[in-house]
Design a protein around this motif. Structure first.
Motif, mmCIF file in Angstrom:
data_model
loop_
_atom_site.group_PDB
_atom_site.id
_atom_site.type_symbol
_atom_site.label_atom_id
_atom_site.label_comp_id
_atom_site.label_asym_id
_atom_site.label_seq_id
_atom_site.Cartn_x
_atom_site.Cartn_y
_atom_site.Cartn_z
ATOM 1 N N LYS A 289 13.108 -9.876 -2.439
ATOM 2 C CA LYS A 289 11.935 -10.586 -1.913
ATOM 3 C C LYS A 289 12.160 -12.100 -1.986
ATOM 4 C CE LYS A 289 7.006 -11.181 -2.907
ATOM 5 N NZ LYS A 289 6.073 -11.096 -4.043
ATOM 6 N N ARG A 290 12.655 -12.549 -3.123
ATOM 7 C CA ARG A 290 12.913 -13.985 -3.284
ATOM 8 C C ARG A 290 13.938 -14.470 -2.257
ATOM 9 N NH1 ARG A 290 12.199 -17.738 -4.531
ATOM 10 N NH2 ARG A 290 12.845 -18.591 -6.537
ATOM 11 N N ARG A 291 14.867 -13.605 -1.877
ATOM 12 C CA ARG A 291 15.892 -13.989 -0.901
ATOM 13 C C ARG A 291 15.370 -13.854 0.534
ATOM 14 N NH1 ARG A 291 21.807 -11.913 -1.913
ATOM 15 N NH2 ARG A 291 22.172 -13.916 -0.902
ATOM 16 N N GLY A 292 14.149 -13.406 0.693
ATOM 17 C CA GLY A 292 13.569 -13.296 2.031
ATOM 18 C C GLY A 292 13.964 -12.039 2.788
ATOM 19 N N ILE A 293 14.575 -11.097 2.092
ATOM 20 C CA ILE A 293 14.991 -9.858 2.768
ATOM 21 C C ILE A 293 13.832 -8.873 2.830
ATOM 22 C CG2 ILE A 293 16.647 -7.956 2.705
ATOM 23 C CD1 ILE A 293 18.483 -9.900 1.017
ATOM 24 N N PHE A 294 13.137 -8.721 1.739
ATOM 25 C CA PHE A 294 11.982 -7.832 1.687
ATOM 26 C C PHE A 294 10.703 -8.671 1.723
ATOM 27 C CE2 PHE A 294 13.701 -3.796 -0.689
ATOM 28 C CZ PHE A 294 14.546 -3.552 0.377
ATOM 29 N N ALA A 295 9.696 -8.148 2.389
ATOM 30 C CA ALA A 295 8.412 -8.837 2.386
ATOM 31 C C ALA A 295 7.672 -8.629 1.066
ATOM 32 C CB ALA A 295 7.558 -8.331 3.548
ATOM 33 N N SER A 296 7.957 -7.519 0.409
ATOM 34 C CA SER A 296 7.249 -7.188 -0.830
ATOM 35 C C SER A 296 8.238 -6.507 -1.769
ATOM 36 C CB SER A 296 6.081 -6.243 -0.524
ATOM 37 O OG SER A 296 5.674 -5.554 -1.696
ATOM 38 N N ASP A 297 7.991 -6.641 -3.066
ATOM 39 C CA ASP A 297 8.850 -5.922 -4.014
ATOM 40 C C ASP A 297 8.165 -4.652 -4.517
ATOM 41 O OD1 ASP A 297 6.913 -7.075 -5.559
ATOM 42 O OD2 ASP A 297 8.277 -7.937 -7.039
ATOM 43 N N ALA A 298 7.208 -4.147 -3.745
ATOM 44 C CA ALA A 298 6.456 -2.961 -4.169
ATOM 45 C C ALA A 298 7.372 -1.748 -4.339
ATOM 46 C CB ALA A 298 5.371 -2.644 -3.147
ATOM 47 N N GLN A 299 7.120 -0.997 -5.386
ATOM 48 C CA GLN A 299 7.726 0.323 -5.547
ATOM 49 C C GLN A 299 6.638 1.359 -5.289
ATOM 50 O OE1 GLN A 299 9.732 0.952 -9.348
ATOM 51 N NE2 GLN A 299 10.349 -1.188 -9.463
ATOM 52 N N ARG A 300 7.033 2.520 -4.845
ATOM 53 C CA ARG A 300 6.080 3.623 -4.839
ATOM 54 C C ARG A 300 5.888 4.123 -6.261
ATOM 55 N NH1 ARG A 300 6.665 7.745 0.262
ATOM 56 N NH2 ARG A 300 5.663 6.348 1.763
ATOM 57 N N ASP B 298 0.815 -1.220 0.000
ATOM 58 C CA ASP B 298 0.000 0.000 0.000
ATOM 59 C C ASP B 298 0.849 1.270 0.000
ATOM 60 O OD1 ASP B 298 1.050 0.167 2.527
ATOM 61 O OD2 ASP B 298 -0.852 -0.074 3.589
ATOM 62 N N GLY B 299 2.161 1.131 -0.078
ATOM 63 C CA GLY B 299 3.006 2.312 -0.221
ATOM 64 C C GLY B 299 3.682 2.773 1.066
ATOM 65 N N ARG B 300 3.251 2.259 2.216
ATOM 66 C CA ARG B 300 3.920 2.644 3.463
ATOM 67 C C ARG B 300 5.318 2.038 3.511
ATOM 68 N NH1 ARG B 300 1.864 0.046 7.621
ATOM 69 N NH2 ARG B 300 0.771 -1.315 6.153
ATOM 70 N N ILE B 301 6.218 2.718 4.177
ATOM 71 C CA ILE B 301 7.561 2.177 4.366
ATOM 72 C C ILE B 301 7.483 0.946 5.260
ATOM 73 C CG2 ILE B 301 9.814 2.653 5.404
ATOM 74 C CD1 ILE B 301 9.330 5.618 4.527
ATOM 75 N N ASP B 302 8.175 -0.108 4.846
ATOM 76 C CA ASP B 302 8.145 -1.370 5.582
ATOM 77 C C ASP B 302 9.366 -1.421 6.498
ATOM 78 O OD1 ASP B 302 8.341 -3.953 6.500
ATOM 79 O OD2 ASP B 302 8.186 -4.892 4.513
ATOM 80 N N GLU B 303 9.159 -1.049 7.739
ATOM 81 C CA GLU B 303 10.298 -0.913 8.653
ATOM 82 C C GLU B 303 10.905 -2.255 9.041
ATOM 83 O OE1 GLU B 303 8.607 1.526 11.707
ATOM 84 O OE2 GLU B 303 8.933 3.341 10.518
ATOM 85 N N THR B 304 10.065 -3.271 9.091
ATOM 86 C CA THR B 304 10.592 -4.597 9.420
ATOM 87 C C THR B 304 11.556 -5.069 8.339
ATOM 88 O OG1 THR B 304 8.452 -5.045 10.447
ATOM 89 C CG2 THR B 304 9.927 -6.935 10.101
ATOM 90 N N SER B 305 11.163 -4.878 7.105
ATOM 91 C CA SER B 305 12.059 -5.267 6.006
ATOM 92 C C SER B 305 13.308 -4.382 5.990
ATOM 93 C CB SER B 305 11.326 -5.148 4.668
ATOM 94 O OG SER B 305 10.314 -6.126 4.555
#
Lengths: 311, 311, 311, 311
Positions: free
Chosen positions: B268-279, B21-28
C-alpha cells in the motif's frame, strides 16, 4: 543371560507400587514379582511409561530394578528411554550390571523422517553399547513416530543388538504380516515380536504370528492363555476367553493416567498392591468410574473365575 | 507454454488485494501484475498461503486466476493445495485451461513417513493429470512435513511432471548442495530450485546453486538484483544489497498473518495496493508495529532508494 | 426444520458408495438412506471423513447432499470442514438451501491454544452465518486438537448456533459427566451430545448421559438398541448386546482407510452397497483381514441374528 | 543469592566445551566463564539445549554446574528440563545446594491445552520446591507448546517462584507489549523478561520493554551494547550495531545442531574454546559453511572490530 530374539510368551509391563504418601512400596513390589512368576509369565518389563518411570529419580529407578532383578529368575527388561543418550547409557549400563536381560527404547516424538528415526536408534545402540540387547518400541499413538515395516527392517538390520519389537501400532495386523514376510523372504533376520497396546488385538495378532504379549493388562493370566491356546490351534477357545475379557480390557486400555489408575485399582482389588496410589501428577478413579470397573469385573467373573474378587 | 525445469529468476508469491469491505480489489490486482512485470520478474505464483487462498471460494479463486493469467504473458503458477485430491484436481484442471503454466502443491501436515509423503505426491500427480507440471513445496516450518534430499529425489524421480522445488527448509543450505550433487552424479534429473522463506538466506542460497527465488518479499527488485549479481559473480555487491534489506526482510518474514500484514502495508505504501485489508481472520499492524516498519524502511532507503516512500 | 439441541438417538455417519470405476453409486446411496430409515435412526450425517468427503469435488459433494436430502425426511447433517472459511461458507450455504438440517465442523490440526480454538469456531460460525446450526466435532485422536470441557463450554456459550457436540475424545467418560454437570449448575446451556469413535464406549457413555450416537458403525441397529435399552434402565441387556458386538466393533473401529474398508465390506455383505470400492487413495482388505471379519461376524451372529449374512 | 525478578541485562546461554574425544574440556569451560565475566554480562545459563545437556549424564551435568558456579560470582541459572518431575527435582535440588541462582524449565511438547500447560508448571514448581526460583521458557518453535500472554500470566500468578520469562516466541513483539501491559494494569506482578531466539529481534524487543537477553549469540558483547544503547535512548546507534551483526546472527541462529556448530566454531576462532567438538549426535560445518561463516565475520569486522579474528 541376555535377552535374545528367542524370547516368547508373555512379558508383563509392570506398574510401580507406591504407598499413599508416595514412597515406593517394596512389599507390594515383591508381591507383584511373585505373582507374575506364579501365573507363568516369561519375563518382566519395568520402568516403562506404565511404571511411572518419569516420576522416579535415577536412584529410585535403579533401586526398583535391583529389587526386581534380585527377586526373580525371569529375564527383566528395563525401560531406558531418556531425553539424551548420556542418561540412557548411564541407566542401561547400571541395570545391565545388576543382571537385567535387556533394555527397551522408545523414539522421541520429535523425529520425523525415516533417516532421523534410523539415526536415532543407531546412536542409541552405540550409546548403550553393542553388548546390550534392546527392544524397539513402536507405539505411534503415544510417541507420534510412525515407522513403516521397511524402516523397522532397516533398524533391525543396522543394529544387531535389536532383538525384539514391542509392537503397538494401530492398526497393526498387516504390519505384523509384512514383518514376518520379510523374515520368510530373507530380507530381515528373525526378531521376537511381542505386542502391547493393552492387548486390544492380541486375539488376531497371535494368529498373525507374533511371539507373545508385552503389555500391562491387569489379568496377565488371560494373555498367557490366549497365546497358548492360539499356539495350540484352539482358535475358538482363544477368542472365547479373549472376548470375555474385552469389555473390561477396552476400559482399562484408555490412554494415559486413567488407564494406569484402572490397572492399579484392579491390582489392589486382586491383593497384589496394598494401595493404588500414583505419584503426582496422578489421576484417581471417580466413584462412577470405580463402579463401572466393578460392574465390568463382575460381568467378566461370570466367565473367568479369576476375575471374581472378594468384596 | 507449460512450466518446465528451465524456469529461473524471480517468481513472486502474490498477495491478494481486498477492498476494506472484503471484496477482491481487481484494480489493485491488475496494478500488482503490471508492477511485477515492470521490475523484471520471471513469473508469478498466485493463490498460495500468502494469497489468502483459503479465504477465497472456488469461484473467487478461479476469477483471480483468470484475471492474472489474462493480464500477463509471464508464466503463472497457481497454488492448488487442497484437503482432498478431488478439489485439487478440479482447481488444477480449471486453471490450466485458463492458461496457467503449472501448479504448486504442499503436503498435508498429517504425513509422517517417507512412504506416506511419496505416496501423497504420486496420488496428487495422478489426480491433476500427468500433463500438469507441478511445483513441490518443501516448507517444514509451516507444513510440519520433513523431507530429506533423498525423499525429494524419490518424488522427482517418481513424478515426471514435478519440474520445480520451492525450497524453504530451514536450515537448508546443505540440502541445496546435496540436491545439486544428486544432479551432478546423475541420480536425479535436473529440476528448477527456487527459494522461499521470505528470502532470508537468498544471499547464500544463490551461491549454493539455486535458480532463483519464489517468495513474497515486498521488494522483489532486491531479489532480482541479488540473483543477477550472484550469477555475475559480483558477490560483495550482492551481499551489500542483501544486507541492507535484511533488517526489514527479517521483520517482514515473521510467520503467519503478521508477516502478511507487513507485506500488504508496504504494498500500500508503495502505491501498488489501494488498501492493506486482509479478509477475516486477519491481523492488523498495531501503531507500534507500523512505526517499526516505517523506521526500518527509512533506514533501508538510505542505501536503496527504492525504499524511499512518499510520506 | 433446522437441527436443534433436542436431537437425540442415533445419527449414523454415512459412507459414500462408489462403483468400482470410481463413479458415485446413486442406487446404493438411495438404498443406504432407505436402510437407515428402516432401522429407526434419527438423522443422517453425510460428507464426513468416513464419507470420503475429500475425494469428492464441490459439485459431487453437493450432488450427494441433494440426493440424500431429497430422499429422506430425517434431518441431514453435512460435514463442511474445509481449509478455509470461504469454502466452508460456500458449502454450508449450498446444502442449507437444499434442506440440510445443519452442518458439522472439525477444527484444523494447526490450532494449539484455547484462544485459537475458540477464535476458530467464532470465525466459522460467522462465516456460515448465525442461522446455520452446527455440530462441534471433538475428536483429538484424529484432529490433534484437545478441548477441555471448559473450552467446549466457552465455544457453546460464544456461539448460539452450536447445538450439538459430536463427542469422540478418548478417554472421554469424565468429560461427558463434566459437561452435563455444567448444564446442571447453569454454567452452560444444554446441548445435544452424541458420541462417535465407532461407539467403542457407547455402553458407558449412554449411562453417563449422552443423547445418542453419531458414528459409522456398520450395524446401526445395535446403536439404536443400546441407546434405547439404556434409556429404559435395562442395563444388563444393553451391555449384553453391546458386548456381543464389541469384538467386531473394535476391529471395525481401526483408524483410517482400514476401518472404512471394513465398514464398506460389511455394507456390501449386508446388501446395502453394490461394491465396497473406495476412491483413491484407498486401502483394500487383504484376504486374511477379510477372513478375520467373516470370523467375527459369524461369532456375532450366534448372539445377534442381524449379523447372519448370506454366504 | 537466589534469582529474582530484578535480573536484567545479558545472561548468555553457555555451550559446553568438549575435547575432540568427547571429554568435557574444563580449561575451556573456565575460559568461557572468565570471558563472559570480562564482557560484562549479568549472569549465565548452563545446561540448556545449547549446552548439549541431554548428552551429559547426571554426574557430568552436576560437575559442569559445580565448576561454573564455583568460578563466577555471577548468578548461574541451570536448565533442569527433564522428562519427569523426579529427575527435575533431583537436579534442581543438587544445583541449588551448589549455589545456583535458579533453574530454567521448558514445557514438554506433548502439552496441548492451556490447562495442561498450567498444571505442568504447578507440578514442576511443587516438585523443585517453592524456594527455587525458576525461569519459564516460552519457545514454541522448538517445544511446540504455544502459550498466550493470558496463559503466561496465569502461570506467573499461580507460581510465586516463577521470576523470569525467557521469551522466544516468534512473532513475539506484541506478546511482550501485552505482558508489560498486564503489569501496568495490575493484572500480573512484574517479572523479568529476557529474550532468546538467538537475539533475532533484540533490537525491537529491547524497545518493547524487555529487560535483556538470555541467548547464545557468539558475540555477547553486541547483546550487552544493544541493551545498553536502547536503555540510554540511543536508538539509531543500537540499530546500527545490531544491523551490522544481523547477517551473521541470522546465519548462526539456524535451528538445531547446525546453529550450535556455528557458535562453537566462532568460540574456537575467538580463542575461547580449544575445540569446536560436539558430542554425538553432532553436526560439523562443511567446508562451504565454514567459508560462509568466515565471509560473514570478515564483513562484520569492517564495522565491529571485535569480529576481527586472527587468521
Amino acid at each position: 543371560m541376555p535377552l535374545t530374539s528367542d524370547i516368547r510368551g508373555v512379558v508383563p509391563i509392570a506398574p510401580t507400587p507406591f504407598h499413599p504418601d508416595g514412597r515406593i512400596d517394596e512389599t507390594s513390589l515383591d508381591r507383584m514379582v511373585d505373582y507374575f512368576e506364579g501365573v507363568g509369565v516369561d519375563g518382566l518389563t519395568i520402568l516403562g511409561q506404565l511404571g511411572e518411570a518419569g516420576k522416579l529419580d535415577h536412584a529410585e529407578g535403579t533401586a526398583v530394578a535391583r529389587r526386581v532383578i534380585g527377586r526373580t529368575r525371569l529375564p527383566v527388561i528395563v525401560g531406558v528411554t531418556a531425553p539424551g543418550f548420556a542418561a540412557m547409557r548411564s541407566l542401561a549400563r547400571d541395570v545391565m550390571e545388576m543382571g537385567a536381560a535387556g533394555v527397551m527404547i522408545a523414539p522421541p516424538n520429535t523425529l520425523r523422517t525415516d533417516d532421523q528415526v534410523a539415526a536415532y536408534f543407531r546412536n542409541a545402540a552405540e550409546a548403550i553399547g553393542p553388548d546390550v540387547p534392546f527392544v524397539l518400541q513402536d507405539y505411534p499413538l503415544t510417541f507420534s513416530v510412525a515407522m513403516t515395516p521397511a524402516l523397522i527392517r532397516r533398524i533391525v538390520t543396522e543394529n544387531p543388538s535389536c532383538v525384539m519389537l514391542k509392537h503397538e501400532d494401530w492398526p497393526g495386523l498387516e504390519k505384523i504380516t509384512t514383518l514376518r514376510g520379510y523374515e520368510r523372504d530373507g530380507s530381515m533376520r528373525r526378531i521376537a515380536i511381542l505386542v502391547g497396546n493393552g492387548g486390544l488385538f492380541l486375539d488376531f495378532e497371535a494368529e498373525r504370528g507374533v511371539d507373545g504379549a508385552n503389555t500391562g493388562y491387569a489379568f496377565p493370566e488371560m494373555l498367557v492363555d490366549v497365546v497358548r491356546l492360539t499356539r495350540e490351534g484352539r482358535r475358538d477357545e482363544a477368542h472365547d476367553l479373549f472376548d470375555a475379557h474385552l469389555p473390561y480390557l477396552r476400559y482399562e486400555q484408555q490412554q494415559g493416567p486413567l488407564g494406569l489408575a484402572v490397572r492399579k485399582y484392579v491390582f489392589k482389588r486382586r491383593g497384589i498392591f496394598a494401595s493404588d496410589a500414583q505419584r503426582k501428577p496422578s489421576q484417581n478413579l471417580t466413584p462412577q468410574a470405580t463402579e463401572e470397573v466393578e460392574y465390568l469385573l463382575a460381568r467378566l467373573a461370570r466367565t473367568d473365575p479369576r476375575a471374581r474378587l472378594p468384596g
